[in-house]
Design an enzyme around this catalytic site. Structure first.
Site, PDB file in Angstrom:
ATOM      1  N   ASP A 180      -6.721  -0.731  -2.864  1.00  0.00           N
ATOM      2  CA  ASP A 180      -5.791  -1.172  -1.837  1.00  0.00           C
ATOM      3  C   ASP A 180      -5.332  -2.582  -2.197  1.00  0.00           C
ATOM      4  OD1 ASP A 180      -5.102  -0.612   1.325  1.00  0.00           O
ATOM      5  OD2 ASP A 180      -5.419  -2.736   0.921  1.00  0.00           O
ATOM      6  N   ASN A 188       4.307  -8.549   2.712  1.00  0.00           N
ATOM      7  CA  ASN A 188       5.589  -8.086   3.236  1.00  0.00           C
ATOM      8  C   ASN A 188       6.203  -9.096   4.196  1.00  0.00           C
ATOM      9  OD1 ASN A 188       6.158  -5.660   1.949  1.00  0.00           O
ATOM     10  ND2 ASN A 188       4.967  -4.436   3.391  1.00  0.00           N
ATOM     11  N   HIS A 193      10.261  -6.514   2.714  1.00  0.00           N
ATOM     12  CA  HIS A 193       9.883  -5.163   2.304  1.00  0.00           C
ATOM     13  C   HIS A 193      10.422  -4.750   0.939  1.00  0.00           C
ATOM     14  CE1 HIS A 193       7.720  -3.972   5.926  1.00  0.00           C
ATOM     15  NE2 HIS A 193       8.616  -4.677   6.618  1.00  0.00           N
ATOM     16  N   ASP A 197       8.031  -3.245  -1.940  1.00  0.00           N
ATOM     17  CA  ASP A 197       8.200  -2.036  -2.744  1.00  0.00           C
ATOM     18  C   ASP A 197       8.082  -2.342  -4.228  1.00  0.00           C
ATOM     19  OD1 ASP A 197       8.536  -0.470  -0.522  1.00  0.00           O
ATOM     20  OD2 ASP A 197      10.727  -0.330  -0.676  1.00  0.00           O
ATOM     21  N   GLU A 224       0.110   1.164   0.516  1.00  0.00           N
ATOM     22  CA  GLU A 224      -0.323   0.335  -0.612  1.00  0.00           C
ATOM     23  C   GLU A 224      -1.657   0.801  -1.196  1.00  0.00           C
ATOM     24  OE1 GLU A 224      -1.845  -1.829   3.118  1.00  0.00           O
ATOM     25  OE2 GLU A 224      -0.203  -0.497   2.537  1.00  0.00           O
TER      26      GLU A 224
END
Length: 332
Positions: A180, A188, A193, A197, A224
């Site tokens: 993770d 973020n 965002h 990504d 994630e």
């Protein structure tokens, strides 16, 4: 073409010709060789063996052969999970509609009568190969994560089911690595965002570089989170892979000003390993790895925790085998 000499150019489809008459093979090969890699078999059993080795894009199959005839070969192909989707065109001198119906009912997609007419053979082979390639691309898209190009959760779960059953035959090891991205919500919030990504995609690339064996499967589990399936791998070996994953992610050098552990993006990792046994549930490995991932996050993040467990009790790794790697604070 012998079984050992099967090679295929990456951009050329492979066609397998099956006929007990070498003259027929030579004629068909002359028609197709400019556009396809061609291999051939002279009997039904040789055809099945070669099909498994070559994984052709299309099979041209003679109906009348001694021993195992074309109908029997077609039936065997359609019962094999790896070969069932390969299109089969029967090549035959038969003009009996009953035989044609029998072949189609077994899963063949077309008939070509002998002597073959080159323009018709080329057109039919080209059409069926293109349809198969389109179908293959759609099937690949269905098991691929669009953002990262890794396998998606659906493919992961199917692979886990297959591997636990396969490895149980020899009571072999299976390890699962779950990771993770640390403080990803804060990432973020800080960078937006689209940057999030890009971060996920870059971590996926690092994961691909770290997990090198063809038998291993890196996948995006969701958000994630990522999972790596490592067949025939014990926990000690899995920890080495996890260490390389962590190193590759750090080497990306993605700035993370709101991380609580480093100035760059890092990952927390959980590992679960066990010997596969008959009837073992694939979800046990996921649950055990998830518990170890939670442990890594609870104990400070940017670390690796691992357990050896017994399938059926995934959340209770044996205490003498539970361990967590010390936190890494050497930034950069």
């Amino acid at each position: 073409m012998s079984l050992a000499s099967v090679t295929q150019a990456p951009d050329r489809p492979m066609v397998l010709i099956v006929d007990d008459e070498i003259a027929n093979i030579e004629i068909i090969n002359a028609v197709l060789e400019d556009d396809y890699d061609v291999c051939f078999a002279l009997s039904g059993q040789e055809a099945l063996d070669l099909a498994k080795a070559a994984q052709p894009d299309l099979i041209l199959l003679d109906v009348l052969m001694p021993g195992m005839d074309g109908f029997a070969v077609c039936a065997a192909l359609k019962q094999d999970r790896l070969l069932a989707d390969v299109p089969v065109i029967f090549t035959t001198g038969l003009g009996d509609s009953e035989d044609e119906m029998r072949g189609l009912s077994l899963g063949a997609i077309d008939y070509v009568t002998k002597p073959v007419q080159p323009p018709i053979l080329r057109a039919r082979v080209a059409n069926h190969v293109e349809v198969k390639r389109l179908r293959d691309r759609l099937a690949q898209m269905a098991v691929t994560d669009a953002l990262t190009g890794l396998s998606n959760r659906r493919h992961l779960e199917r692979t886990m089911e297959i591997e636990t059953a396969r490895l149980a035959r020899q009571c072999e090891w299976l390890s699962v690595v779950m990771l993770d991205i640390d403080f990803f919500k804060q990432f973020n919030d800080a960078y937006g965002h689209p940057a999030g990504d890009r971060c996920i995609a870059m971590v996926a690339s690092a994961l691909t570089r770290a997990v090198r064996r063809a038998s291993d499967l890196p996948a995006r589990y969701g958000g994630e989170e990522f999972v790596c399936v490592l067949p025939s791998t014990d926990v000690a070996m899995a920890e080495m892979v996890a260490g390389e994953i962590s190193r590759q992610v750090r080497q990306l050098g993605i700035p993370h000003e709101r991380s609580g552990v480093a100035p760059v993006v890092t990952v927390s990792i959980g590992i679960a390993g066990a010997r596969c046994v008959a009837g073992a549930c694939a979800q046990d490995w996921i649950d055990a790895a998830d518990a170890q991932l939670y442990r890594s996050k609870r104990e400070g993040r940017d670390r690796i925790s691992a357990t050896v467990f017994e399938p059926g009790t995934p959340d209770r790794g044996r205490p003498d085998h539970d361990r967590a790697a010390p936190p890494r604070r050497a930034f950069g």
